[in-house]
Design an enzyme around this catalytic site. Structure first.
Site, PDB file in Angstrom:
ATOM      1  N   TYR A 141       0.857  -1.190   0.000  1.00 50.89           N
ATOM      2  CA  TYR A 141       0.000   0.000   0.000  1.00 50.89           C
ATOM      3  C   TYR A 141       0.887   1.231   0.000  1.00 50.89           C
ATOM      4  CZ  TYR A 141      -3.428   3.460   1.690  1.00 50.89           C
ATOM      5  OH  TYR A 141      -4.232   4.572   1.843  1.00 50.89           O
ATOM      6  N   ASP A 235       9.308   2.827  -0.293  1.00 52.77           N
ATOM      7  CA  ASP A 235       8.274   3.480   0.510  1.00 52.77           C
ATOM      8  C   ASP A 235       8.468   3.076   1.968  1.00 52.77           C
ATOM      9  OD1 ASP A 235       6.097   4.519   1.748  1.00 52.77           O
ATOM     10  OD2 ASP A 235       4.597   3.583   0.446  1.00 52.77           O
ATOM     11  N   LYS A 263       4.327   9.075   8.788  1.00 50.60           N
ATOM     12  CA  LYS A 263       4.075   8.520  10.123  1.00 50.60           C
ATOM     13  C   LYS A 263       5.057   9.061  11.195  1.00 50.60           C
ATOM     14  CE  LYS A 263       1.060   5.047   8.394  1.00 50.60           C
ATOM     15  NZ  LYS A 263       1.090   4.378   7.110  1.00 50.60           N
TER      16      LYS A 263
HETATM   17  C1  LIG Z   1       0.429   4.806   5.743  1.00 46.52           C
HETATM   18  C2  LIG Z   1       1.165   4.550   4.505  1.00 46.52           C
HETATM   19  C3  LIG Z   1       1.040   5.368   3.375  1.00 46.52           C
HETATM   20  C4  LIG Z   1       0.024   6.486   3.294  1.00 46.52           C
HETATM   21  O1  LIG Z   1       0.238   7.463   4.234  1.00 46.52           O
HETATM   22  P1  LIG Z   1      -0.980   8.434   4.633  1.00 46.52           P
HETATM   23  O2  LIG Z   1      -0.348   9.430   5.542  1.00 46.52           O
HETATM   24  O3  LIG Z   1      -2.000   7.568   5.298  1.00 46.52           O
HETATM   25  O4  LIG Z   1      -1.496   9.038   3.383  1.00 46.52           O
HETATM   26  C5  LIG Z   1       1.855   5.138   2.286  1.00 46.52           C
HETATM   27  N1  LIG Z   1       2.744   4.127   2.290  1.00 46.52           N
HETATM   28  C6  LIG Z   1       2.888   3.307   3.355  1.00 46.52           C
HETATM   29  C7  LIG Z   1       3.903   2.221   3.310  1.00 46.52           C
HETATM   30  C8  LIG Z   1       2.092   3.474   4.483  1.00 46.52           C
HETATM   31  O5  LIG Z   1       2.216   2.626   5.505  1.00 46.52           O
END
Ligand SMILES: *Cc1c(COP(=O)(O)O)cnc(C)c1O
Length: 424
Positions: A141, A235, A263
């Protein structure tokens, strides 16, 4: 107000009563609690119930709720103005704190969410490579932007749609799907398609449950990208500052051409970022032709929360050892209880991240994750909530340990798990 009343009222004005779908508890067949406040390792609902919180805002709060150092700097900063629409030195300060940890990254740009970070990283990679095609991995994701919402794990999986309606087929067709931990699937795609200029991956996947990549797989992926001049985007929105103090770079030594953060770097506020080598980052506006902007990008209060959070991480040399130790005790305990009750369970830990799947199959990719018994998970989740333990309300999510947790908290969670599993 009861949780039920709060949910009903929310549903009358907010679709599904929530601003992010997994919060609705739909896939565990129960109803969500509504939060009044939180403190340290605990979160309290509007009825006054207290839960040990393994969600921690889905990752950001590595020091737990209401950490005094973060709170103090946030309040002090907020009193000087909430947003300027002009640059402040706080942005440079947080930029340096992050870049210091990643010597192969030269520049960083702040945005407000992980979704924005990966969306911008993809645009940048396309602008740099001149190619539209990207490879993403099933179950990874990367936020909810159009090109990335294809077989995207977590919320998307849980709700039974591997992609979203409303995404033009013309966008999705540029996204090629490979299988996690399967280098052949990548080679096959590259052999057949000449338009691929970017590969994006969660090096430690946390959005199909916790599924780390195998070191050999990541190494080969890096080699292929070097060989074929493909931009590799790591990511690390979740794994950066969660799996180790330098994310997957700390654990595998792998270097991304672009790395995305979110995060933890926002310390609980709205900050995320993408970083890269100078030759790539030069393509971003105003230096280059790839446009990217944001009214609240680099927001001073969010920067302050990030600075306090990362400074504290740098001043806590034993932090990740402590968190990993608690995570291992929790998952080890869970596994033991599951074994005693003849319930198949797979467990995994990476730093402060933990995962557990109700399956007897070793989980190395998305299809393996899908073998999990989600009905059993739902019962387990509902039981744990009743016992005062808040776990992410989906089988395909990661759990988080925070620094405010102690051995007693883990013991409490395990005694709850014992009661719940005995009844599964
Ligand atoms: C949480 C997350 C996202 C998206 O971040 P948001 O702040 O919720 O838009 C993208 N990539 C990874 C790996 C994530 O865990």
């Amino acid at each position: 107000m009861t949780n039920k009343e709060a949910f009903l009222e929310a549903k009358s004005v907010i679709p599904g009563g929530v601003d992010s779908p997994v919060r609705a508890f739909g896939n565990v067949g129960s109803e969500p609690f509504f939060v009044e406040k939180a403190d340290g390792a605990y979160i309290y609902d509007v009825e006054g119930n207290k839960y040990l919180d393994f969600v921690q805002s889905w990752g950001p709060l590595i020091f737990g709720h209401c950490d005094k150092d973060i709170e103090d700097l946030v309040i002090k900063t907020a009193k000087k103005g909430l947003s300027f629409g002009a640059s402040s030195p706080l942005e440079t300060k947080l930029a340096k704190l992050i870049l210091d940890d990643y010597p192969h990254l030269d520049m960083i740009r702040f945005v407000s969410s992980g979704t924005e970070a990966t969306m911008s990283a993809i645009r940048l990679a396309r602008g740099f490579s001149g190619k539209d095609g990207i490879i993403k991995f099933e179950g990874c994701y990367h936020g909810h932007s159009d090109s990335l919402l294809v077989k995207a794990g977590s919320g998307a999986t849980t709700f039974g749609t591997s992609s979203s309606s409303g995404v033009p087929a013309d966008f999705a067709k540029h996204t090629y799907l490979a299988i996690y931990n399967d280098i052949k699937s990548v080679k096959n795609l590259l052999d057949k398609n000449s338009d691929i200029g970017t590969i994006i991956i969660e090096p430690i996947a946390g959005n199909m449950g916790l599924v780390p990549s195998c070191p050999e797989f990541l190494k080969e992926l890096r080699e292929i990208c070097d060989e074929k001049n493909i931009v590799l985007i790591l990511d690390e929105v979740m794994s950066g500052y969660r799996s180790s103090s330098v994310g997957s770079f700390g654990q595998y030594g792998i270097k991304g051409d672009i790395v995305t953060f979110g995060k933890v770097i926002g310390g609980g506020m709205n900050a995320a970022a993408f970083a890269g080598k100078e030759e790539i980052m030069n393509h971003i506006s105003p230096l280059g032709g790839v446009y990217q902007a944001g009214t609240l990008s680099g927001n001073p209060v969010a920067m302050a929360a990030g600075i306090a959070s990362l400074s504290k991480i740098k001043n806590s040399p034993n932090l990740y050892k402590k968190l990993e130790n608690l995570a291992t005790k929790f998952t080890g305990g869970l596994k033991k209880i599951a074994d005693e009750n003849k319930i198949p369970l797979q467990v995994c830990v990476r730093g402060s991240m933990f995962g557990y799947f109700f399956t007897d199959k070793e989980v190395k990719n998305y299809d393996d994750a899908l073998t999990s018994d989600t009905a059993k998970f739902a019962k387990f989740h509902t039981g744990m909530i009743k016992e005062g333990v808040f776990l992410a309300p989906s089988q395909f999510e990661t759990g988080f340990i925070c620094d405010a947790m102690s051995q007693e908290d883990i013991d409490f969670a395990l005694s709850a798990a014992k009661k719940v599993m005995e009844k599964l």
